[in-house]
Design a protein around this motif. Structure first.
Motif, mmCIF file in Angstrom:
data_model
loop_
_atom_site.group_PDB
_atom_site.id
_atom_site.type_symbol
_atom_site.label_atom_id
_atom_site.label_comp_id
_atom_site.label_asym_id
_atom_site.label_seq_id
_atom_site.Cartn_x
_atom_site.Cartn_y
_atom_site.Cartn_z
ATOM 1 N N ILE A 1 0.798 -1.145 0.050
ATOM 2 C CA ILE A 1 -0.125 0.242 0.110
ATOM 3 C C ILE A 1 0.938 1.362 0.146
ATOM 4 O O ILE A 1 0.389 2.333 -0.440
ATOM 5 C CB ILE A 1 -1.085 -0.348 1.108
ATOM 6 N N VAL A 2 2.501 1.360 0.917
ATOM 7 C CA VAL A 2 2.764 3.295 1.127
ATOM 8 C C VAL A 2 3.522 3.039 -0.250
ATOM 9 O O VAL A 2 3.990 3.858 -0.819
ATOM 10 C CB VAL A 2 4.413 2.810 2.273
ATOM 11 N N LEU A 3 3.505 1.207 -0.619
ATOM 12 C CA LEU A 3 4.378 2.080 -2.506
ATOM 13 C C LEU A 3 3.411 1.884 -3.222
ATOM 14 O O LEU A 3 4.394 2.990 -4.511
ATOM 15 C CB LEU A 3 5.468 0.419 -2.380
ATOM 16 N N TYR A 4 2.236 1.634 -3.375
ATOM 17 C CA TYR A 4 1.488 2.125 -4.335
ATOM 18 C C TYR A 4 1.241 3.566 -4.355
ATOM 19 O O TYR A 4 1.260 4.309 -5.275
ATOM 20 C CB TYR A 4 0.192 1.228 -4.194
ATOM 21 N N LEU A 5 0.889 4.198 -3.289
ATOM 22 C CA LEU A 5 0.941 5.616 -3.085
ATOM 23 C C LEU A 5 2.084 6.113 -3.489
ATOM 24 O O LEU A 5 1.792 7.290 -4.113
ATOM 25 C CB LEU A 5 0.234 6.036 -1.558
ATOM 26 N N MET A 6 2.849 5.378 -3.590
ATOM 27 C CA MET A 6 4.171 6.302 -4.458
ATOM 28 C C MET A 6 4.688 6.366 -5.096
ATOM 29 O O MET A 6 4.721 7.527 -5.592
ATOM 30 C CB MET A 6 5.513 6.049 -2.724
ATOM 31 N N PHE A 7 3.910 5.152 -5.587
ATOM 32 C CA PHE A 7 4.462 5.440 -7.081
ATOM 33 C C PHE A 7 3.033 5.917 -7.913
ATOM 34 O O PHE A 7 3.259 6.722 -8.778
ATOM 35 C CB PHE A 7 4.050 3.742 -7.877
ATOM 36 N N LEU A 8 1.970 5.866 -7.143
ATOM 37 C CA LEU A 8 0.853 6.957 -6.864
ATOM 38 C C LEU A 8 0.894 8.205 -7.768
ATOM 39 O O LEU A 8 0.616 9.222 -8.907
ATOM 40 C CB LEU A 8 -0.509 6.797 -7.230
ATOM 41 N N THR A 9 1.578 9.183 -7.272
ATOM 42 C CA THR A 9 2.025 11.034 -6.739
ATOM 43 C C THR A 9 3.009 10.931 -7.742
ATOM 44 O O THR A 9 3.284 11.998 -8.272
ATOM 45 C CB THR A 9 2.512 10.988 -4.803
ATOM 46 N N ALA A 10 4.196 9.859 -8.028
ATOM 47 C CA ALA A 10 5.011 10.134 -8.767
ATOM 48 C C ALA A 10 4.283 9.608 -10.227
ATOM 49 O O ALA A 10 5.047 11.178 -10.882
ATOM 50 C CB ALA A 10 6.261 8.744 -8.335
ATOM 51 N N GLY A 11 3.734 8.700 -10.654
ATOM 52 C CA GLY A 11 2.829 9.284 -11.756
ATOM 53 C C GLY A 11 2.341 9.983 -12.310
ATOM 54 O O GLY A 11 1.999 11.109 -13.464
ATOM 55 N N LEU A 12 1.522 10.653 -11.065
ATOM 56 C CA LEU A 12 0.676 12.055 -11.582
ATOM 57 C C LEU A 12 1.611 13.361 -11.156
ATOM 58 O O LEU A 12 1.482 14.429 -12.214
ATOM 59 C CB LEU A 12 -0.070 12.011 -10.196
#
Length: 371
Positions: free
Chosen positions: A292-303
């Motif tokens: 979950i933590v890693l997913y949120l980090m990648f989602l922020t990076a992608g946006l």
């Protein structure tokens, strides 16, 4: 004002932390339950022996030692041991002669509610005092039935029942409150053991792995290959990739850190299943939060790093919505988890191993033999 002393002996780790929280509230709650004008004082001791797996004989012998060496009015032990009696899971064991109570924390499941443990200790103390106030001839099973009713709300998925037995190690009769060793009882016990393993502490240990995974995945997100794959993959395919990644990481951590118990290491098949079940659940909980933590980090990076106009020129779509970024982050998290599993194998083995019952049991047993 008469002083009353309560001694709580807890295993290191989760039981110790819970006992210290209970210590703050216990005096006031006990004062409300007793009409007499008592001043309550609670002492907490940490004893590693209460964390020896299967060594219940030594555990109950230790209760005798604390009872004889300390001038306590009431003595309670909180252990993270899974304790069995006649093929049932023991929740509470009360020595009828010394009135020393042993509370098995894993039997309360995930998480062992602080209020539940606090109410258990208060109920035991008030029950012991009520028995002392009655004549021996006046004591019957009514008090035991009322205790079962008092404890039952914390075991809604398992039936709590009463039994008594003579223990040679203490030389006295014991009142035992237990639940059935069926599938529900096993799952409750394993979940409680996993809580005692502190999976969130393991997540903190894997923080370096999160950094490695994010660095790898963030670099891959810059290329259109990942964009196209995440865009054409169905939800079921993305889910399958995630499950394979998490399963692979769990397997790799278990193998590289020697966390799986075998018959050579543990003679009792019952405890073997408990140890391995608790290890699996502990790792899965840790990795779910990791994911979950890693997913949120990648989602922020992608946006932040990937403008929609730039992506449209490479994937051949008419528009890019939030779903694209959600699926891209999901795919990047799954792929980077595979790479991160390799990084997990170079983490400090002793720290990860200490989060499992089997390793702690062997470590403390070796120290006991040395002593």
């Amino acid at each position: 004002m008469t002083k009353r002393y309560v001694g709580i002996v807890a295993a290191p780790g989760a039981p110790d932390a819970l006992a210290k929280k209970i210590k703050k509230d216990l005096p006031d709650i006990l004062a409300e339950h007793f009409e007499e004008d008592y001043e309550w004082e609670v002492e907490v001791f940490v004893d590693p022996l209460t964390n020896y797996a299967e060594l219940t004989k030594e555990l109950f012998q230790k209760t005798e030692k604390y009872y004889s060496e300390n001038d306590w009015d009431y003595t309670m032990f909180i252990t993270d041991l899974p304790i069995y009696h006649n093929d049932h899971i023991t929740v509470i064991d009360l020595n009828e002669k010394t009135e020393v109570g042993v509370v098995s924390l894993p039997a309360y499941g995930w998480p062992p509610n602080k209020k539940g443990i606090l109410d258990t200790i208060v109920t035991l103390i008030t029950s012991v005092q009520a028995d002392n106030d009655r004549d021996e001839a006046a004591r019957d099973d009514t008090g035991r039935d009322s205790l079962v009713s008092a404890f039952s709300p914390y075991f809604k998925t398992s039936r709590l029942h009463y039994d008594s037995d003579y223990r040679e190690e203490t030389g006295s009769e014991h009142s035992i409150y237990q639940i059935d060793d069926n599938l529900r009882g096993y799952l409750r016990l394993v979940s409680g053991m996993s809580w005692a393993n502190n999976p969130f502490n393991m997540l903190r240990i894997l923080s370096g792995v999160v950094a490695l995974a994010f660095a790898t995945g963030a670099f891959s997100m810059m290329f259109s290959t990942m964009w196209n794959l995440s865009n054409i993959f169905s939800t079921w395919r993305l889910l399958a990739v995630s499950l394979l990644a998490v399963t692979g990481m769990v397997t790799w951590i278990i193998i590289s850190h020697n966390l799986w118990e075998t018959r050579e290491q543990e003679a009792d098949i019952r405890f073997l299943k408990l140890y391995n079940g608790a290890t699996l659940l502990t790792l899965l909980i840790s990795l779910v939060f990791y994911f979950i933590v890693l997913y949120l980090m990648f989602l922020t990076a992608g946006l932040v790093l990937l403008p929609p106009d730039y992506i449209l020129r490479n994937i051949g779509e008419e528009e890019v919505g939030i779903r694209f970024y959600l699926e891209l982050a999901w795919f990047a998290t799954s792929l980077s988890t595979v790479v991160a599993s390799i990084g997990a194998s170079v983490q400090d083995k002793s720290i990860i191993q200490e989060s499992t019952y089997g390793y702690r049991h062997r470590f403390r047993l070796q120290n006991k033999e040395k002593d």
